[in-house]
Write a protein that holds these residues in place. Structure first.
Motif, short mmCIF file in Angstrom:
data_model
loop_
_atom_site.label_atom_id
_atom_site.label_comp_id
_atom_site.label_asym_id
_atom_site.label_seq_id
_atom_site.Cartn_x
_atom_site.Cartn_y
_atom_site.Cartn_z
N ASN A 90 -45.71 3.72 7.97
CA ASN A 90 -44.43 4.05 7.34
C ASN A 90 -44.58 5.25 6.41
N THR A 91 -44.03 6.38 6.83
CA THR A 91 -44.01 7.58 6.00
C THR A 91 -42.59 8.10 5.90
N THR A 92 -42.29 8.81 4.79
CA THR A 92 -40.96 9.36 4.56
C THR A 92 -41.07 10.84 4.29
N LEU A 93 -40.32 11.64 5.03
CA LEU A 93 -40.31 13.09 4.83
C LEU A 93 -39.59 13.40 3.52
N ILE A 94 -40.27 14.08 2.58
CA ILE A 94 -39.65 14.39 1.29
C ILE A 94 -39.49 15.88 1.05
N SER A 95 -40.20 16.72 1.81
CA SER A 95 -40.05 18.15 1.60
C SER A 95 -40.52 18.92 2.83
N THR A 96 -39.80 19.99 3.13
CA THR A 96 -40.20 20.93 4.17
C THR A 96 -40.08 22.34 3.60
N LEU A 97 -41.12 23.14 3.78
CA LEU A 97 -41.14 24.49 3.24
C LEU A 97 -41.41 25.48 4.37
N LYS A 98 -40.58 26.49 4.48
CA LYS A 98 -40.73 27.51 5.51
C LYS A 98 -41.73 28.55 5.05
N ASP A 99 -42.77 28.77 5.86
CA ASP A 99 -43.73 29.83 5.56
C ASP A 99 -43.06 31.19 5.79
#
Length: 516
Positions: free
Chosen positions: A37-46
């Motif tokens: 069980n994991t939750t996506l909390i942030s996505t950063l565009k390179d």
């Protein structure tokens, strides 16, 4: 990556016309990992290519008990994994509070409660390259005795945005940490500012004549020059919000720099103003929120206070009632009343300086069980979409009827949004059999609040620049597709949003692109 081009024929119930919209859905390959069980909390565009994702987890390990941590990964533009790092949290009192990219380097910001030294310490973990090998740097520390309750309050917020008490300037080159005390005796605050290389700019402590229990922070932010702006609710003599039918509080705006503090107040004794957020321009400070005639947690319309950014002189106050169209969306033929428990999710400034607000009804019910225990039910209900002019005039407002509830925070609750030019897309999970009342549509969570892969779908709702909305199905939530977490979807460029799906050890990403 599996790519599918879809032509969605969207039917508008209220506007009475059909409209075609083209979207691309791109599914990553399914990957497996031991952590379920994991939750996506942030996505950063390179800035060059690829993206970073940060997922949090908590799992029960035999003989070790509960463990928690963060999965940090770098992916190429086709969402193929290139590097992986499992940051296991060894301290019982620590959590990641933010992340950003500067000059191609990933920065993670962490708070740690040092019980031995009786301090709360802030660290940066910096990866010089995409291989995710981090270097640790201490940024600052505060005394727990001077700022009691700061760490426990920040880490306990059930739906706090990833970013905690951290704000970035509009150009992303300045960073503000805001530290608040939760003392019943005295009110104290601290500000720490850095550039995006994490070099300190200035830091200050400040206090207010009111006791801490009479001072409620609503938002803190920083401009491109490194000046901090804070808006707070100040109670008169107690935390009673209604006094003889009038608000027992006002709002104050603070402008704070390394050597200067300016303060001004705003409000109107006829209205209960609430949920204030700040938007900064080159010359203006905009305080944007809601107002009510009756109580601070209810809403009759929107409020915008505009001040001169340099002098804090008041330029305009704008109170706008919700439109009849909005109220008909929400209540239909029922008796119209004020909204309640609405929280602003985002305020977007469009290319013509109009403002697009998304907000959601969110509240927690406490249930008293027969065995003398309590449980909680999380409610994520209607969505409000509001478009204001640059000066705060209401151009249009719409309400999406939605009913979602669960005993825990899961992937079927709430929504995510994507803004493309003057159009808005919402993504949410709901029961495939929608609730209908007359000409009103309700997205619901199913019988007894239960959504399964067999009875639910992922919806897309599109708003055009005039507030007309349409909807259709992105996917049915059945094999081989997962239920994708619509609450934590993240827009990764001007036309794409990334959703994360998980079932046990199998994980997958879904990229949805608007290509109109």
């Amino acid at each position: 990556m599996k790519k599918i081009s879809l032509i969605l024929l969207l039917f508008t119930f209220l506007e009475g016309f059909g409209q075609e919209i083209k979207i691309d859905t791109s599914y990553s390959r399914i990957f497996r990992e031991r952590i379920e069980n994991t939750t996506l909390i942030s996505t950063l565009k390179d800035p060059v290519n690829g993206i970073y994702t940060i997922r949090k987890y908590r799992q029960l390990v035999p003989s070790k008990g509960w463990t928690r941590g963060y999965i940090i990964q770098f992916w190429d533009d086709d969402i193929e994994p290139k590097s992986y790092y499992n940051y296991r949290v060894t301290e019982k009192s620590s959590f990641l509070a933010g992340a950003f990219i500067n000059e191609g380097r990933l920065h993670l910001l962490e708070y740690v409660q040092n019980r031995k030294n009786k301090t709360v310490e802030c660290y940066a973990h910096v990866s010089p390259s995409k291989d995710l090998k981090f270097e640790k740097k201490k940024l600052f520390a505060v005394d727990i005795k001077k700022f009691p309750g700061f760490f426990s309050f920040l880490s306990s917020q059930f739906d706090a945005d990833f970013g905690g008490n951290i704000a970035f300037s509009p150009n992303g080159k300045k960073l503000l940490f805001y530290v608040d005390s939760y003392s019943k005796k005295e009110e104290r605050h601290a500000l720490f500012t850095f550039n995006n290389a994490l070099e300190p700019l200035w830091s200050r402590e400040f206090s207010h004549e009111k006791k801490d229990k009479l001072f409620d922070l609503e938002e803190a932010t920083i401009d491109d020059e490194g000046t901090a702006f804070i808006v707070a609710r100040i109670y008169e003599d107690s935390r009673r919000k209604n006094k003889n039918g009038k608000p027992n509080y006002t709002h104050e705006l603070f402008k704070i720099s390394t050597d200067e503090t300016k303060i001004t107040s705003f409000g109107d004794e006829k209205y209960f103003i609430n949920s204030i957020q700040l938007k900064l321009t080159d010359s203006k400070v905009k305080c944007i929120g809601f107002y009510s005639y009756e109580q601070d947690y209810q809403l009759a319309g929107t409020f915008v206070e505009i001040l001169n950014k340099s002098s804090l002189e008041h330029e305009s106050s704008n109170f706008q009632k919700f439109t009849e169209e909005f109220l008909n969306d929400k209540y239909g033929d029922q008796k119209k009343k004020e909204l309640r428990d609405v929280h602003i999710r985002s305020i977007q400034t469009l290319s013509n300086n109009d403002m697009l607000i998304t907000a959601e009804e969110i509240f927690i019910e406490v249930n008293f069980n027969t065995n003398a225990t309590t449980s909680q039910t999380y409610n994520f209900d209607d969505i409000a979409i509001i478009k204001l002019s640059e000066s705060g005039d209401m151009l249009w407002a719409r309400n999406i009827n939605k009913n979602q509830e669960s005993g825990y925070l899961n992937e079927v609750l709430s929504f995510s949004s994507l803004t493309k030019e003057n159009e808005l897309y919402l993504f949410l999970n709901g029961h495939k059999k929608m609730g209908l009342t007359g000409d009103r549509t309700r997205f619901k969570s199913g019988i007894f609040g239960t959504i399964t892969k067999g009875n639910s779908v992922l919806y897309v709702i599109k708003f055009d620049e005039n507030g007309n909305w349409t909807y259709d199905i992105v996917q049915e939530n059945r094999n081989p597709n997962r239920i994708f977490d619509a609450r934590n979807g993240i827009q990764i460029d001007e036309s794409k949003i990334l959703l994360f799906g998980s079932k046990d050890q199998e994980k997958q990403f879904l990229t949805i692109s608007s290509v109109d």
